[in-house]
Structure formats: C-alpha cells, structure tokens
Design a protein around this motif. Sequence first.
Motif: not given
Length: 477
Positions: A239-263
């Motif tokens: 789960g940690c690896i999934i979140n870290i990799v997705l957090l490196t995505s651009s804001s076009k793919m994953i919005s800031a609010s979704k990145k907060v949830f991932l964090l």
Amino acid sequence: MEIAKKNIFNIFIIIGWVLLIPAIAYISAQEIKYIALLIGLVIGTTVAAISILNYRAGYFISCTVALTVRLLERMSGTEIPVGVLIDAILLITLLGSLLKAGDDSIKKVDFLRDPVLITFYIYGGYVLLQFFNPAFVFDRHGWTTFARVFVRNMIFMYLVMKMIRNMNDLKVFLKFWIIILTIAAFYACIQQWFGLMPFEKAYIAKYPEKFKTVIILTGIRIFSFVSDPAVFGVIMACGCIINIVLLTSSSKMISASKKVFLLISLALQFMALGFSGTRTAYIMVPMGLIMMLFVNLRNRNTVIGALVFVFAFLVLMFGPFHGNSTVIRMRTAFSGSEDASLNVREVNRHRIQPYIYSHPIGGGFLSCEPGSGSELDGFPPDSGYLRTALEQGWIGLLLIMVNIYMVMQYMVANYFASRTEMEKQFTLVILCVMFALVVSIYAQESSGLIESALLYYALNGISIKLKYLLSSPNITT
C-alpha cells in the motif's frame, strides 16, 4: 411472451416472501445459534446473487471477505472455515463471469501460446505430478491443500484478467486496494494507540498457537483485521508503494485533493507498517522505490520523491530515537549480521542445503509443517523460496523462478509500451509492487498467504492482460 415471463417471475418472488416472513419469525424465536444461521443464510444468499449477476462486484466481495473474515472470526470467538468460505464465493463469482456475455477483451489473450500462461500450465502439471511424490505417499493432505490453494489463485488471476478491460477498470482496482488498505491501517493504529479489543484478547487467549509471533520483546506486533502481523506488514508495504508512486503523478492526472488523501493514506499505512513489526516489509518499501527510480529516472517528481524518501530513511536510521521499540525493530531489518534471529535463519538455510541437492522433487507439499511425519517435520523455512526448494525440490524452484522472470519481463515491457501518463503510472505501480513482493518471498511466504496472494496473483493477471490491451489503439475508456 416477455410480459408473461416477467409476471410469472414476480409471482414467484411474492410467494417466496410470503413463505419467508413466517419462517424468519419462527427461527428468530429459537436459540441464538439458529438466528446466527439465519443471518448467515440471508447474507450468503445475497452475496451469491450479487456475484452471479455482477462478477466484478463478486470479485471485490471475495477480496473483502478474504481480508476481513478474521475479524469476524475473532468477534465470534470460534474458528471459521475461511478457505471454504472464500472458495464458495469465488466459485460462484467464476460462474457469474462465465455466464456474462459481451466482454470481448478477454478474447484478445492467447491462452494457448502466451509464454507466462504456459509457465503456469507447466507448473500446474508439476503440481499434479507431486501427487505421486514417494516422500509423502502415505499422507495426501498436504497435496490436496496445496492443490486447492493453487486452483483458487488461478481463479483469482483469471477473474482479474477478465475484469480489467481498460485503464478505468484498473483505476477502480487500485482504488479498491487503496481504500481497503487505508481502513486496515486505521484500525491497526487504533489497536496500537488504545490496545487490542477485548474480543481480540479473548481470542488470543483461546487460540494461543495462532499468535506465537504476536508478542515479542519490544511489545505486541499489530495485525489489524487480517490473519497475522507478517502478512499485514507485507500488504501495508504494498500500500505504501502504491501511494508513493501515485503521488509522483502530475496534477492533471491526480488532483491536489486526491493527493492529500493519498498522503493521509500513506501516513496511516507507514505507521501501521511500523506497528506490524515485520522486518521484511520494512525492506519491501525501499526495494519498490528503487525499481521506480530505475525505470522512471527522467521524471522530476520521481527524483523529488526519491530524495524525500532517502532523507526520511536516514532520519529514521540515525536520528535520536533510541527508546522507540518500533524504530528499533525497523533498524534491525537493515543491521545484517547484528541481528541474532536473522543469523539463525542463515544457519538453518545452510544446514538444509544437502537435503535440497539430494531431493530434486522435494519432500512433498506441507512437509515442513509440524506433525507431517516427514524428514522436514517442523523445519522453519522462513522463506517462500526455501519452502519451495524443500517441499517441491530444486525443479519446482526452477519453475517458479522462470515464471517470476517472465512476469517481471512482461511488467517492464508494459511500462515502456505505455503511451499516456495514466498508462505509465499504473503500469509503474504494478511493476514496483510486484518487484517488492518478489523480494519479500526471500524472507516471507508472501505468495502463499491468502491476503498477500490476492494481490500477488492479481498483479500477475493484470500484467498478462495489459500485454494485449496496450497493443490496442486506445484502452483508456
């Protein structure tokens, strides 16, 4: 004609409810065990109906049951035939998938000539041949248990292959795992901060043999609602690896609010990972991120993320945290020869090597388990690879290693065949998590435990399916 059929169906439903209402009232007036049986019957019938009508929902239900059924077991205070329950849901879901028409994406998979699938077929044939292994000719229990688990894992893999039709389906798959792992991590934090629930303490007292590795010198290893701390740590690392990799995505793919949830999810899972006390899982996270860095070095977000992780790792390893038992156990995972328990494992591995050389087909499935009556009775392999070499011989280990090599090759090829950012990020997630799991098998039996096997064989199925989907003009929708 269609109207007549619909009316007949409605009449049957009405008659069924008319008969069911007094039956429910009667059973509810009886002993509590009958009430529990009634509740189980109603829930089971509902799950079966959903799985038949929508096999995708059935797949997620079977995964959820596999991950959470241990909590129900502890709440009830009695053992539940977990394997039978999961197999029943899975078979119903498989039936639903076979009855479902109109899904042409699975037809793209060359089931007869695909190299990875051929390695699974060969290994399946080897499993059948193990039935005649003379080392356990008087006890077939190990073979029947292993064969059933192997078939279950193959069904899980097939269902994922059929379920993933495009990147949106893969997104749903990843969302499911992020959410369920976040819930598991949150519950683990509650266990750590407030202590185990009364029913969990009572269950441990009733079945102490199931919790031999829970209590260690540095405290209690947290297990959340899964079977044990070891497998909990492994899936938390994933789960940690999934979140870290997705957090490196651009804001076009994953919005800031979704990145907060991932964090938030990453923070909970990283804490839960520490509370589990699983040293193998501590190593999995950097292994997965090393793979991410190797294949995606030109991505600025990847480099930034790697630098942040290295800084946090150095602080954890060399910071002034000398009284925290969780940090101390994390440090022992990287201390090498300084840790006594790791030295014992190395001694055991060297001691048993002559047996591996002299038994090319091994001692038989589950021959390492206590009470097996074989030469390996009670030997602690402490490694998925070592258990394979002992129970299936170096021939079985060779087949497993060829399969892993082929799967990893598929995953790397899928990443470089990706065209859009979504495709690259999702294939990178699969590659990094799979590589971490492959590393973890050296010290844990990650591919053989129900909870981690769900993810392991799902990633196998996804990698095979993506090989064919990525060759299509557009798989985003």
